[in-house]
Scaffold this motif. Structure first.
Motif, PDB file in Angstrom:
ATOM      1  N   ASP A  64      -4.570  -9.581  -0.662  1.00  0.00           N
ATOM      2  CA  ASP A  64      -3.805  -9.456   0.575  1.00  0.00           C
ATOM      3  C   ASP A  64      -4.093 -10.637   1.488  1.00  0.00           C
ATOM      4  O   ASP A  64      -5.118 -10.693   2.156  1.00  0.00           O
ATOM      5  CB  ASP A  64      -4.170  -8.132   1.267  1.00  0.00           C
ATOM      6  N   TYR A  66      -2.876 -11.443   4.300  1.00  0.00           N
ATOM      7  CA  TYR A  66      -3.061 -11.077   5.703  1.00  0.00           C
ATOM      8  C   TYR A  66      -4.531 -10.752   5.969  1.00  0.00           C
ATOM      9  O   TYR A  66      -5.070 -11.065   7.013  1.00  0.00           O
ATOM     10  CB  TYR A  66      -2.245  -9.830   6.074  1.00  0.00           C
ATOM     11  N   VAL A  67      -5.141 -10.080   5.022  1.00  0.00           N
ATOM     12  CA  VAL A  67      -6.522  -9.633   5.204  1.00  0.00           C
ATOM     13  C   VAL A  67      -7.499 -10.787   5.026  1.00  0.00           C
ATOM     14  O   VAL A  67      -8.361 -11.030   5.876  1.00  0.00           O
ATOM     15  CB  VAL A  67      -6.846  -8.488   4.217  1.00  0.00           C
ATOM     16  N   PHE A 109      -9.266  -6.686  13.031  1.00  0.00           N
ATOM     17  CA  PHE A 109      -7.840  -6.417  12.821  1.00  0.00           C
ATOM     18  C   PHE A 109      -7.207  -5.592  13.944  1.00  0.00           C
ATOM     19  O   PHE A 109      -6.025  -5.271  13.883  1.00  0.00           O
ATOM     20  CB  PHE A 109      -7.644  -5.728  11.463  1.00  0.00           C
ATOM     21  N   SER A 114      -1.821  -5.271  10.076  1.00  0.00           N
ATOM     22  CA  SER A 114      -2.680  -4.915   8.944  1.00  0.00           C
ATOM     23  C   SER A 114      -3.475  -3.655   9.258  1.00  0.00           C
ATOM     24  O   SER A 114      -3.643  -2.777   8.406  1.00  0.00           O
ATOM     25  CB  SER A 114      -3.649  -6.066   8.612  1.00  0.00           C
ATOM     26  N   HIS A 118      -3.158  -0.369   6.981  1.00  0.00           N
ATOM     27  CA  HIS A 118      -4.340   0.129   6.284  1.00  0.00           C
ATOM     28  C   HIS A 118      -4.683   1.546   6.737  1.00  0.00           C
ATOM     29  O   HIS A 118      -4.971   2.406   5.911  1.00  0.00           O
ATOM     30  CB  HIS A 118      -5.521  -0.831   6.486  1.00  0.00           C
TER      31      HIS A 118
END
Lengths: 471, 471, 471
Positions: A64, A66-67, A109, A114, A118
């Motif tokens: 991921d 984004y992570v 985050f 995200s 999540h």
């Protein structure tokens, strides 16, 4: 004591009670509509093979961007997140360690999409009721890891649980589509279609472009040493993709530049492009010409075109050298649609049977360029907020800045654009909620009536995407 | 059963009760102030001849580029809306058919200002109480058509009913102003003034530029083959326009570029421009020089300057070839005010007697360029949100993005900028409501006091426009 | 009867009761945290000499470019505000007359941050309870003038009353830092540190650049006729600044352009720059190279870098000729961070020990460029809204546009960036309130939990600035 994790049923709705009431009513009517996912990057082998995913880190963190880009920005080495090195050198291989690293930094985050995606996965999919943190890292790992080993968490089971009506993956023309063939042959009724993404055989700057051309000739049986053969190969391959359900093509060019050369000039340019290195300008001209050729083919075969321009890919040279492409270092750039699209639009923009969906990473183009263009040209539609802007505030800005000029009916609903399969419903849910917020605001400010808002909520969730993508 | 049509008295006001209460109080004080319309495109012959308009389609659809571009974007042919073809070929001539086509697609305008303006006209002007749709199309047509045949719906009667204190039209220097002369001679007391729009004799790229220059010499009696004579012709014509009430000039250049050449260099450039085709660069240089010359003349004769840059006109070549200019295919472009205006501003920007009103189609310039420029230069004022941005969200962004740097007193109130005479009060009403919303927000957030907001509401509605345009 | 002046305890908080309640709770916890002011332009001689300021106009009007540019924009001559002329010619010298001119026009500042800052100073610092106007001008003047003569209004007393934990001034490398030395020697415990602003010896376009280089050699004892000596002079001077508490450098370039030449090419470029006039392109290249050199030195000595690009300085030639630089005529320009910063970032952007804080005057870069860059590169952090954007709406846009991509932890808290010492707490208070508004909105929309918002409010006010600036 860990903090509880609870998804509030009113999340993302405005605090103002009158507006929230309308938003709730609108949302109640559309929240359970099936998911139509016309543009994404899930792996078709998941649905073909229907294997369990390996572990929490491999599913939710390592792939991921984004992570891992956020963790990297705060000093975490990509190696420590298990991101594979280009040279095959060692990286962290213990998924629990990777998970802990992430859990300890989950506060980074806060305020990002995200976090919302999540949390939805943890709460809705895995039933976890405490917030992720250093303290709860192992609790999370154990629950998720155990679940991932069960039948209920295999790809097809989740596909069905998620109420996905259809999902599109994205493949290169060189892809044999064997996974799509396997899905078709399996008898499973889940609808997974492909989309034609010709960049590897169309962009002279793509890694291995000349080798790709050779393969392109081989896979199509066309003589791609000529312009005519090259175009014929595209036509043949598009038809092959269509036979696996493709209803769209996708184009990820650095800019929105298009050209409309004479066929003689285009053929001469192709000769240069096909046989040797070309200048940056020639590469750009070729990409621009090919967007116009793709539009011409779409007029003939009915595939909807998607244009995704304006990303400076692999901006970080250090990361690119060490880890290769697509490692969270793609940065948006200014994009000029007005001058760049004119050649294509003069040729095909007024064609009633063609649909071209424009995306942007440059929000300044919403009110200045994209809404006026889509509010005029019959062939143009606006794609939803993309990538960095696939977020509550990004969605709010999109509707606020394009609706008054382009209306609702020149937009096409939501795309999740993701390979993060587990969070697909969370992403669609954010879009549904934010659209309901915007509609509710229009209602309470007496700019539309509530019966119209209900019709629009359904259109933005379901009807428009089906129409624009012919799904 | 058709849906009812009711204009809510709180329309556009925020849902938050405290803010709405303040907005209501502010609006109550200014809603009935007379309309001052300093910049628009109504046809002076309406007021000179005072004839009834022909039918609903000819008045409300066929000439409205906001309306026909949206319908075109959704697949309606312009011919079917009665838009005249450049070659004089046949187009739909039955106004009721055109009206039905529009009515069936009225949902396309949801969320757009056109919808608000039209609903206001239907409800307030024609007293209709059901929503426009396929079902109610004929009902609408019959009511409007009948009303348009009456005395009460002649242009002068509506002008008076609308409480218009003054309206400005826009004419070319080549216009003899015979309609303005007729109005003056008629004894009617409605105040209709002209404005000086010299593009046809100033922009080398304007259609028929060289012929226009010949006419310009003839109409002024000046020798326009010389730079001095050309400037004298402008001065004389400006004075003539002023004698018909003009207090302003208007300049619709592709960019905000200005130049300040020596008079010798300017004269040499004019020789080229006046006698033959020039390069794009020379044309731009000439336009830029002429903005500075216009500013110099404004210092002398007191006419307020308006600069409207940044539109890529007639972007759709297919539509341009078939229907000619101004067919809803003008698309905004990026505009650079900081570098482009510097020559003019160095020459006249600090002049206390000069007023230059800047407009933009590029909202990114609000906080970055326009507010800082207007917050410094004595000659600069900011025009209201223009064209695509003449809308609730456009007005909100304008105030949010310019107030903190430029304040309120470097703005000039509202312009309707329209030829759609029937909706002029609706357009001013939207501006009044949105300004009251912004002021109410400042009040409830304790950024200004309510007594100040009342003073500002009146200034934004009435005082500032009268001062900036000397009306 | 003058209007009352009362600072509402809820000022800037949203009207929605639920959101306001959360904002109040968040604000209550952080409003009394000490002020950390890591970047500003107060005069260190104030704290070294601790003299009373002379009078209200000299303290609050004449040096404040926010104030005099707005008055100038509305027709007030700078001479009448006592702004010194470059030629030493006469300007208004009566501070009471200047004060009255300002007071009569105080309504011009409605809706601007200047109005909020000034009202705070009048109410909180001087205890005045009526609004400033023509009517109350003398009342104000008398109260402020009297207060300024007292012990309680000397700089050190206000520094302590304001609960300033540390404040940074900004000095040229050529500054001997004698005021900082005097503060150090005085035994006063107030923490006033310097910051290294090398533009005068680094920017070839800076007034007196070659003379400055000579002085730079003299003050450091290095041979600045060579590239190596020039770099050594910087290193030595940075160390000297660090010995007076500097933890940061600051760079005010016209663009964000950076370069990473070979040392041989850099040395050759320096030879040209150091010995004669260079082209605009060479000057830009040198500035760009020096940003990379400064980053290299920061990796070694740990100074945090600040980059403040994108201002077209002294835009008004008339004002520049008459009054010199920095007279409220600096106008923002478009800034391109993606391409311009790449050379520096490829060299040092992934360095974990380096901190580079980016500022912008071009808000379009927030979501498109700055948030994605800061959300990836370990070395990058985003500075707070700067200059024109140091305002409630500017702060709102900043958080709305950067949080979803960069999160909170890639930002660095607030900078007041001011020489207006009296209003420093007002400026920090606006930032604290606006951050609490944003956090409260996230809480009521269930995007974060309230316990997280409390942690974030403290981080944005105190923790992040201490960490980013190592204070």
């Amino acid at each position: 004591m860990p903090h509880p994790l609870r998804l509030n049923p009113d999340r993302l709705f405005p605090s103002d009670p009158a507006t929230r009431d309308v938003a709730r009513r609108l949302y109640a009517e559309i929240k359970d509509l099936p998911i139509v996912s016309p543009h994404g990057h899930t792996d078709p082998s998941w649905f073909a093979e229907n294997q369990n995913w390996a572990n929490p880190a491999e599913l939710l963190i390592t792939p991921d961007h984004y992570v891992f880009r956020m963790l990297f920005s705060q000093g975490v080495a990509l190696e420590d997140l298990g991101v594979p090195r280009a040279d095959g050198g060692p990286v962290e291989a213990d998924p629990r360690k990777i998970w802990r690293l992430f859990a300890e930094r989950y506060h980074l985050f806060r305020g990002t999409p995200s976090r919302m995606w999540h949390d939805w996965v943890y709460s809705e999919v895995f039933g976890i009721d405490v917030r992720l943190s250093a303290e709860t890292a192992d609790h999370y790992y154990d629950i998720i890891d155990a679940a991932l080993k069960t039948e209920a968490f295999k790809p097809r089971a989740l596909f069905e649980r998620y109420n996905i009506e259809v999902i599109a993956t994205t493949e290169s023309p060189l892809d044999p589509l064997e996974h799509h063939a396997a899905i078709k042959a399996s008898g499973w009724t889940g609808k997974v279609v492909t989309a034609y993404r010709p960049d590897p055989v169309l962009d002279p700057d793509f890694e291995g472009f000349h080798d790709n051309l050779v393969q392109f000739g081989a896979i199509t049986g066309e003589d791609v040493s000529t312009w005519e053969g090259y175009l014929a190969a595209h036509r043949k391959r598009r038809a092959y993709f269509a036979s696996y359900g493709a209803t769209s093509t996708d184009h990820g060019h650095p800019t929105a530049f298009t050209a409309n050369l004479s066929q003689a000039d285009a053929a001469a340019l192709y000769q240069k492009v096909a046989t040797g290195p070309v200048s940056a300008k020639e590469a750009e001209l070729f990409r621009g010409q090919m967007l116009t050729e793709m539009a011409r083919m779409s007029v003939a075969d009915g595939l909807t075109m998607q244009i995704h321009p304006g990303s400076s890919r692999n901006h970080n040279e250090v990361v690119f050298q060490k880890f290769g492409r697509d490692k969270g270092a793609d940065i948006p750039t200014q994009t000029n649609y007005v001058a760049d699209l004119k050649p294509l639009l003069d040729a095909f923009g007024s064609h009633p049977g063609l649909t071209i969906i424009l995306f942007t990473l440059d929000e300044t183009s919403y009110s200045r360029e994209l809404a006026p263009l889509a509010g005029h040209y019959p062939a143009l539609r606006l794609g939803p907020p993309w990538w960095f802007h696939d977020s509550p505030e990004g969605m709010r800005r999109f509707r606020e800045q394009i609706t008054e000029t382009a209306g609702f009916y020149n937009t096409v609903g939501f795309n999740d654009d993701t390979r993060a399969f587990l969070s697909i419903p969370a992403r669609h849910d954010v879009a549904r909620r934010m659209d309901c917020c915007w509609l509710a605001q229009l209602v309470v400010e007496h700019r539309i009536e509530e019966d119209e808002a209900h019709e629009l909520a359904r259109a933005l969730t379901y009807d428009l995407v089906k129409a624009a993508y012919k799904l």
